[in-house]
Design a protein around this motif. Structure first.
Motif, PDB file in Angstrom:
ATOM      1  N   LYS A   1      -6.075  -9.899  -4.552  1.00  0.00           N
ATOM      2  CA  LYS A   1      -7.564  -8.634  -4.478  1.00  0.00           C
ATOM      3  C   LYS A   1      -8.073  -8.552  -3.219  1.00  0.00           C
ATOM      4  CE  LYS A   1      -9.715  -9.474  -7.901  1.00  0.00           C
ATOM      5  NZ  LYS A   1     -10.120 -10.210  -9.010  1.00  0.00           N
ATOM      6  N   PRO A   2      -7.836  -9.951  -2.615  1.00  0.00           N
ATOM      7  CA  PRO A   2      -8.988 -10.051  -0.966  1.00  0.00           C
ATOM      8  C   PRO A   2      -7.940  -8.956   0.063  1.00  0.00           C
ATOM      9  CG  PRO A   2      -7.960 -11.874  -1.537  1.00  0.00           C
ATOM     10  CD  PRO A   2      -7.814 -11.411  -2.436  1.00  0.00           C
ATOM     11  N   MET A   3      -7.064  -8.861  -0.136  1.00  0.00           N
ATOM     12  CA  MET A   3      -6.325  -7.196   1.294  1.00  0.00           C
ATOM     13  C   MET A   3      -6.324  -6.009   0.163  1.00  0.00           C
ATOM     14  SD  MET A   3      -5.791  -9.053   3.567  1.00  0.00           S
ATOM     15  CE  MET A   3      -4.594  -7.861   4.712  1.00  0.00           C
ATOM     16  N   LEU A   4      -6.941  -5.968  -1.033  1.00  0.00           N
ATOM     17  CA  LEU A   4      -6.656  -4.151  -1.693  1.00  0.00           C
ATOM     18  C   LEU A   4      -7.742  -3.850  -0.542  1.00  0.00           C
ATOM     19  CD1 LEU A   4      -7.337  -4.803  -5.276  1.00  0.00           C
ATOM     20  CD2 LEU A   4      -5.901  -3.835  -4.227  1.00  0.00           C
ATOM     21  N   PRO A   5      -8.984  -4.002   0.510  1.00  0.00           N
ATOM     22  CA  PRO A   5      -9.673  -3.003   0.444  1.00  0.00           C
ATOM     23  C   PRO A   5      -8.979  -2.733   2.166  1.00  0.00           C
ATOM     24  CG  PRO A   5     -11.498  -5.044   0.182  1.00  0.00           C
ATOM     25  CD  PRO A   5      -9.797  -5.324   0.091  1.00  0.00           C
ATOM     26  N   TYR A   6      -7.880  -2.955   2.388  1.00  0.00           N
ATOM     27  CA  TYR A   6      -7.717  -3.223   3.774  1.00  0.00           C
ATOM     28  C   TYR A   6      -6.607  -2.364   4.407  1.00  0.00           C
ATOM     29  CZ  TYR A   6     -11.472  -6.575   3.976  1.00  0.00           C
ATOM     30  OH  TYR A   6     -12.650  -7.177   4.779  1.00  0.00           O
ATOM     31  N   GLY A   7      -6.020  -1.464   3.297  1.00  0.00           N
ATOM     32  CA  GLY A   7      -4.777  -0.731   3.296  1.00  0.00           C
ATOM     33  C   GLY A   7      -4.789   0.208   4.578  1.00  0.00           C
ATOM     34  N   ASN A   8      -5.799   0.406   5.435  1.00  0.00           N
ATOM     35  CA  ASN A   8      -6.015   0.695   6.336  1.00  0.00           C
ATOM     36  C   ASN A   8      -5.645  -0.095   7.610  1.00  0.00           C
ATOM     37  OD1 ASN A   8      -8.750  -0.531   5.945  1.00  0.00           O
ATOM     38  ND2 ASN A   8      -9.280   0.623   7.729  1.00  0.00           N
ATOM     39  N   LEU A   9      -5.341  -1.330   7.375  1.00  0.00           N
ATOM     40  CA  LEU A   9      -5.447  -1.897   8.434  1.00  0.00           C
ATOM     41  C   LEU A   9      -3.506  -2.996   8.474  1.00  0.00           C
ATOM     42  CD1 LEU A   9      -7.841  -4.977   8.599  1.00  0.00           C
ATOM     43  CD2 LEU A   9      -8.107  -2.614  10.032  1.00  0.00           C
TER      44      LEU A   9
ATOM     45  N   PHE B   1       0.489  -1.318   0.416  1.00  0.00           N
ATOM     46  CA  PHE B   1       0.153  -0.152  -0.496  1.00  0.00           C
ATOM     47  C   PHE B   1       0.598   1.513  -0.301  1.00  0.00           C
ATOM     48  CE2 PHE B   1      -2.880  -3.054   1.792  1.00  0.00           C
ATOM     49  CZ  PHE B   1      -3.767  -2.626   1.017  1.00  0.00           C
ATOM     50  N   LYS B   2       1.986   0.728   0.213  1.00  0.00           N
ATOM     51  CA  LYS B   2       2.987   2.354   0.262  1.00  0.00           C
ATOM     52  C   LYS B   2       4.325   1.666  -0.235  1.00  0.00           C
ATOM     53  CE  LYS B   2       4.324   4.472   3.933  1.00  0.00           C
ATOM     54  NZ  LYS B   2       4.027   5.052   5.882  1.00  0.00           N
ATOM     55  N   ASP B   3       5.501   2.138  -1.279  1.00  0.00           N
ATOM     56  CA  ASP B   3       6.999   1.495  -1.099  1.00  0.00           C
ATOM     57  C   ASP B   3       7.284   1.871   0.423  1.00  0.00           C
ATOM     58  OD1 ASP B   3       5.781   0.228  -3.431  1.00  0.00           O
ATOM     59  OD2 ASP B   3       7.180   1.606  -4.552  1.00  0.00           O
TER      60      ASP B   3
END
Length: 211
Positions: free
Chosen positions: A179-187, A144-146
């Motif tokens: 794909k399953p983890m894409l919605p969880y960048g806040n975690l 989600f962030k290099d």
């Protein structure tokens, strides 16, 4: 006659109960880097969550080691670690391989042409075990962030298609953790490592594939 019948039924029920207690658990080895190791997560690493998801019929062991690469010419190759030998000695029934994230670092990915061959080498060593484990290889989760030299452009743009091809060529199962983890960048506070809650969603994706 009735007393004898009751006694037989009693013996049968005891036998069934003893058999259930003696039933062999399915051994699951989670091979990976720091995301698998879950340093600092205590009882909330993804393998610990996976154990709870799969239940008592399974025994899940964490064979994650921080900073490790799939590439044998990477800075810290997993296959050079004593832990790799330990996994094989445990004779797992299922192996889940989640490597590639650290391979995306510039000093490692310059050897990208060796990635498929090195993956095949690891797969073949597990296939050769007497336990004949079912092997799952995983897409890395999103970056989600290099950070730490780990690059999303490499993970998404290069590794995903390569790993898909590796799974097909080597006849192993593929688990999509991207794909399953894409919605969880806040975690994923540092952009790379999921927190305790994020590790649960990672485990849920692995558990769904295994079950």
């Amino acid at each position: 006659m009735r007393r004898m019948l009751a006694w037989c039924l009693c013996l049968l029920s005891v036998g069934i109960l003893a058999s259930s207690f003696n039933q062999k658990k399915i051994k699951v080895a989670c091979v990976g880097d720091s995301i698998t190791e879950g340093w600092g997560l205590g009882d909330s690493t993804y393998p610990k969550h996976l154990q709870r998801i799969l239940g008592d019929g399974y025994e899940v062991k964490n064979y994650g080691k921080g900073g490790r690469t799939l590439l044998n010419h990477g800075d810290y190759p997993y296959m050079n670690e004593p832990m790799f030998k330990e996994v094989k000695e445990w004779q797992p029934d299922i192996v889940v391989i989640k490597l590639g994230t650290n391979d995306s670092k510039p000093q490692n990915w310059k050897f990208k042409d060796e990635f498929a061959a090195d993956y095949k080498s690891m797969i073949d060593q597990f296939k050769a075990l007497p336990s004949k484990p079912k092997i799952y290889i995983c897409y890395p989760m999103p970056v989600f962030k290099d950070n730490f030299g780990i690059r999303e452009s490499v993970v998404k743009g290069e590794q995903l298609p390569m790993i898909k091809k590796i799974a097909k060529q080597n006849h192993v199962k593929l688990i999509d953790l991207y794909k399953p983890m894409l919605p969880y960048g806040n975690l994923v506070p540092d952009g790379v490592h999921p927190n305790k809650e994020g590790a649960y969603y990672l485990a849920a994706a692995v558990g769904k594939a295994i079950k």
